[in-house]
Each structure stands twice: as structure tokens, then as C-alpha cells.
Design an enzyme around this catalytic site. Structure first.
Site, PDB file in Angstrom:
ATOM      1  N   ASP A 166      -5.195  -9.478   1.814  1.00 12.74           N
ATOM      2  CA  ASP A 166      -4.777  -8.826   2.891  1.00 12.74           C
ATOM      3  C   ASP A 166      -4.020  -7.258   3.115  1.00 12.74           C
ATOM      4  O   ASP A 166      -4.217  -7.440   3.793  1.00 12.74           O
ATOM      5  CB  ASP A 166      -4.291  -9.830   3.923  1.00 12.74           C
ATOM      6  CG  ASP A 166      -5.194 -11.628   3.228  1.00 12.74           C
ATOM      7  OD1 ASP A 166      -6.802 -11.079   3.142  1.00 12.74           O
ATOM      8  OD2 ASP A 166      -4.991 -12.512   4.086  1.00 12.74           O
ATOM      9  N   THR A 167      -3.275  -7.853   1.656  1.00 12.25           N
ATOM     10  CA  THR A 167      -1.984  -6.522   2.775  1.00 12.25           C
ATOM     11  C   THR A 167      -2.497  -6.099   0.763  1.00 12.25           C
ATOM     12  O   THR A 167      -1.889  -6.224  -0.079  1.00 12.25           O
ATOM     13  CB  THR A 167      -0.534  -7.450   2.581  1.00 12.25           C
ATOM     14  OG1 THR A 167      -0.995  -8.129   3.513  1.00 12.25           O
ATOM     15  CG2 THR A 167       0.463  -6.472   2.636  1.00 12.25           C
TER      16      THR A 167
END
Lengths: 302, 302
Positions: free
Chosen positions: A22-23
Site C-alpha cells: 500500500d505504501t
């Protein structure tokens, strides 16, 4: 464990990667661009990650520019970025001095470095001397007899300084040897940095004379130092198990990711060559994934 | 074995020393003078040694001056010395390049250093670029795109250079990484040098950026390197068992004497402090004798 080599054009491999994280933490020089030349497809891949609602953070050891000025580099190359997505080692140094060292207001920093460091120190309200001061940017002989030691200098901070000279080194050396407890800090210790035409000596080479004269190493606030990750986490909340660091250097980017407990993807558009990740002369620092270029991620969408 | 501490005024001790050694090798900075301030009694002790027909040789890591120019320093301080008694690390580097490396006539040296190196290279008939060339003595930004690599540069030689700057470092780095087999030489690796008002970064600090950027060390021709002693022995025949090296630095002078198989006398008028030769923090490099000052030898005559 050996790294997973992502094959050019292997959509399933890149799609799996995108689903897993996600990051996305990105190094810039050697990953998104080389000097003033953007890496093919980097801009489009960042746009794709934004469409997929990924959290994007740029983590750079470049300390010659403040975050605000570094954003201009993105603008110039037409890459979308916000100032608070950018974390530079000069900013990390300033945060370290103000928040970790808690430097008293009557103390100063002696800067061997460029305007980026000065801007970040100013933003944190830290007093400094040296840096771009014309008096220190000279090749005139340095005379110790004419030098007045400022007793309030409690930190010598070194970053890449293309105006490095003997006056700056001599003053830094005086503060570090004569002001008791004076702290030796470096924004980063990159041995080289990639210009668009090749490699030049990096910030680590600028602090190297003092390191050699003193016989001790500076504390570095840039990658792979934990200080840099602490800075990012103070502003952005992320789950390390769903975070990946993308970089071109084993001993800064990949080590930084590993020490921070996130996944790592090495790209081969910058410093590290394939022979350093596979074969008999491979480094001890092993990335989780290897891809030829960040542009290869584009295949995930289609 | 612990060192023998020679007591101030102990005539018998100093007389025994004089009888034992025919050849006296002297370091200069920190032994005979500090900056422009002569050490008390040094001049008189040298005169006494000459009266006693001792062979005197000055062995200095100073590479900012040629031997001819270094003699002027002796003249200025009223100390008797002949050019062929003086051995400097720039001279040792020039001899190494011409006699050991046997650099072909169509090859060049890139100099990061001052006129002393240039003069010694010129005397040995070695071609060079860089050094005091105004084009390299600038704080203007260095542009790799505008740089033309000279393929004939086969050596980068670093000495103390108080005009050290990013252009010189960048050019040296290009030659060492792009000209195959280019040799990384240093006149010496002194971390600091004593000015009359205190310590400043030394020649080792000037080669440190390249050392750091390259990840490898230069070959040094100055003390404690054997190259320096080979230079002295090529000109002066002496019996090592009746020779003593007098110096103020453990890791250059004393180590140099030990590696050359001669006796050693440490004086405390320069870099090394008493705590480094005795007590819990003493160095591993142990001199044979320790005296407060070379001037204390004067007591031997009277």
C-alpha cells in the site's frame, strides 16, 4: 534468501507486487531520474500508483536542496509530488537537531553544505553559521591565527557541498576538536552521486576529510539511518508489512528498507549493477525484489 | 618493551645516546619547529651533532614545498641544512613514479597538491596536469558534461592542498574510475599537521574524499612507508643499527623508524602527548626512547 528477479513485461509478477504493498517509498536519483534525465516510464508509474490510491513517499539523501526546492525538480520533470511527500536528509538532520538533540537556543550549527541545509535549519528555528556565507566560500589561505572560535557552535553538520574548501574543513575541525562535546553530524554518507553524465563524489566524500582528521565517524541522518525513517513515520502512518522501499543503492536504499522492516525493490537504473546482486561478487545486502527499471511496473495496469 | 624516558638534564643518558648513533634522521614539524616558531635549542643541538660528525638527514612528510623550497624554511629559522640532506614526501612520490613505476613518457600525473609536488615532478621529468593550474583552482561548479577526460593520465597524486575543491576531487575521481589501471598515490597520510597556532587537517584528509568515494586506499610514499626510506638509502649509506629516527608522531615517524629497522626517539613538542606513550591509553606503537624535546640533547655536550 536470493532476490526475486521481476521479468520485464511479466504482468502477473508486477500486479502481485502492487496488490501486496500500500505504501511505496521511492528514492529519486537513479530511480526516477538521473541528473536531469527522467527514467523512462517513471512518471507514468507514479501516476498509476496514485490512481490505485497507494501512499507515495519520496525519501532522498539529497541535502543540497530543501524539500521545497526539491519539489521544483519534480515540477521541472513533470512528475507530480507534494512537499509533504518529500523527505530529504537535510530535513532529517534539522529534525534530529531540534527534536532529538534538542539543541538549546543559544547554541549554533556550523554548516559544511549548501542552501538546502540552511533552509531546513531555518525552518526548524536552528541558528547556524558557515554554509553559503561568502567568508567561508573562498580559496584564500586559511589562517588559524586569525580565526576566532565561536564557543556556541555545538554541532558540525556536513552535507554534499560542491564549494568544499580548506577554510570550511579547517573551521569544522576546530569546532569538533576545541568545543567540548561538539557533535559531528552528516546528512548522509553516499560515497558518490549520479550526475546526468556520470558519477561524482558524494556527501560522504565531503565529510571524509573530517572523519579522517578526527579518526571518528559522523552520525548520519540520511538513509540507511533509522533517523530518516523516524522522520517519515512522524508524518505518515503506514504498515511496514505492506510497505516497499524502491531504490538503486544497496548500502543506502535497500539497507534502509531492511533496517526499517519494510520490503525492498532494487532497480538497476542507477548505481548498483546486476553483478552486485547475483554471482560470485554479490553484496551481502540482498534486496527482496530486483527490477530493471521502475518503468517496468507500468505493465501491471492494462 | 616499554620506552626509556630520558630525563631532562641527565647528561649521562644523552651522552650514551650520542655515542650509540652515527646517523640521525629528523622529522621537522613538531620536532625542530612548530609552524614558524623554532623549538628551543633545536638549532644548537643540530650544530652539536655536526661538530660530532654525525650524519644528519631530514625526513619530512611535508609535500607542499620542494626540497629546495623547504631548505628556505631552515634558512629562515637560521638552521643549517643542505638540500641533499632533505627528503620530502613529494620527492619520494616523484622518485617512486619515475624509478619504481617507470611511468612511460607519454603518460601524465593528475596532481591534487601544491607547488612542491609540481617542482619535484618537474625535476624528475614527469609530465603532470592539475596542481596549481588556475583552471582547477576554482569554486565554480564542476560540470561533468563539459569535462574532457585526458586518457594519458595514469596516476592521481594527492598531497596537502589548501586549495582543495570539488573540481579537483571530481577530476581525480574521473581519472581513477575511468582510466583503466590509473594509480592512486598519496605523498603521505598525516591526518593533521601542526600550524604555529594549532592543528589543521593534513594531507591524509585531502586524499580522504577520493579514498571514501573509491572505497580504496592510496599508496603512500611518505612516512611510515618504506618508499621514503628507500629514497634516503639511495643517496646516503648508513648502518641501521647505528641510526636513530627522531620524531613527534607515533604512526608516522616512530613506525617509519621501526619498519626501517632503526632506533626511535619520540619528542613531545609536537603531536604526541605523554598519555599516548604511557598509561592505560598508550598506543601499540612504542618508541625506544622518549624525550621532552630535541633541545634536551644539548646537555650531552659541556
Amino acid at each position: 534468501m536470493p532476490p526475486t528477479f521481476l521479468e520485464k513485461g511479466a504482468r502477473d509478477q508486477y500486479q502481485a507486487l502492487l496488490e501486496k504493498y500500500d505504501t511505496w517509498l521511492f528514492d529519486c536519483d537513479g530511480v526516477l531520474w538521473n541528473g536531469d534525465r527522467p527514467v523512462d516510464g517513471a512518471k507514468e508509474v507514479l501516476e498509476m500508483l496514485r490512481r490505485k490510491n497507494k501512499l507515495i513517499v519520496f525519501v532522498t539523501n539529497n541535502a543540497t536542496k530543501s524539500r521545497k526546492n526539491y519539489k521544483k525538480k519534480f515540477d521541472k520533470l513533470g512528475i507530480d509530488a507534494a512537499v509533504d511527500e518529500i523527505f530529504g536528509s537535510a530535513y532529517a538532520a534539522a529534525v534530529y537537531i531540534s527534536s532529538v538533540m534538542k539543541l538549546p537556543k543559544d547554541k549554533k550549527v556550523y554548516v559544511i553544505g549548501m542552501s538546502g541545509i540552511e533552509e531546513e535549519l531555518r525552518e526548524e528555528g536552528i541558528a547556524f553559521i558557515g554554509g553559503t556565507d561568502p567568508a567561508d566560500n573562498t580559496l584564500e589561505p586559511f589562517s588559524l591565527a586569525d580565526f576566532t572560535l565561536d564557543p556556541s557552535v555545538a554541532v558540525v553538520l556536513c552535507g554534499l557541498d560542491t564549494s568544499i574548501n580548506y577554510t570550511k574543513l579547517s573551521k569544522g575541525f576546530q569546532y569538533l576538536t576545541r568545543n567540548e562535546g561538539c557533535v559531528f553530524l552528516a546528512t548522509n554518507e553516499d560515497s558518490t552521486y549520479p550526475d546526468s553524465s556520470g558519477l561524482l563524489p558524494g556527501a560522504g566524500s565531503v565529510s571524509a576529510p573530517l572523519r579522517f582528521a578526527l579518526g571518528r565517524d559522523p552520525l548520519s541522518t540520511g538513509k540507511p539511518s533509522k533517523t530518516m525513517l523516524d522522520c517519515v513515520r512522524a508524518k505518515h502512518d503506514f504498515d511496514p508489512t505492506r510497505t516497499i522501499m524502491v531504490g538503486d543503492r544497496l548500502n543506502t536504499d535497500i539497507l534502509f528498507g531492511q533496517e526499517g522492516g519494510v520490503s525492498t525493490l532494487l532497480v538497476l537504473t542507477g548505481i548498483t549493477k546486476l553483478a552486485e546482486v547475483t554471482g560470485p561478487n554479490a553484496s551481502d545486502i540482498v534486496p527482496e525484489y530486483v527490477s530493471e527499471s521502475v518503468g517496468d511496473l507500468a505493465v501491471a495496469e492494462g
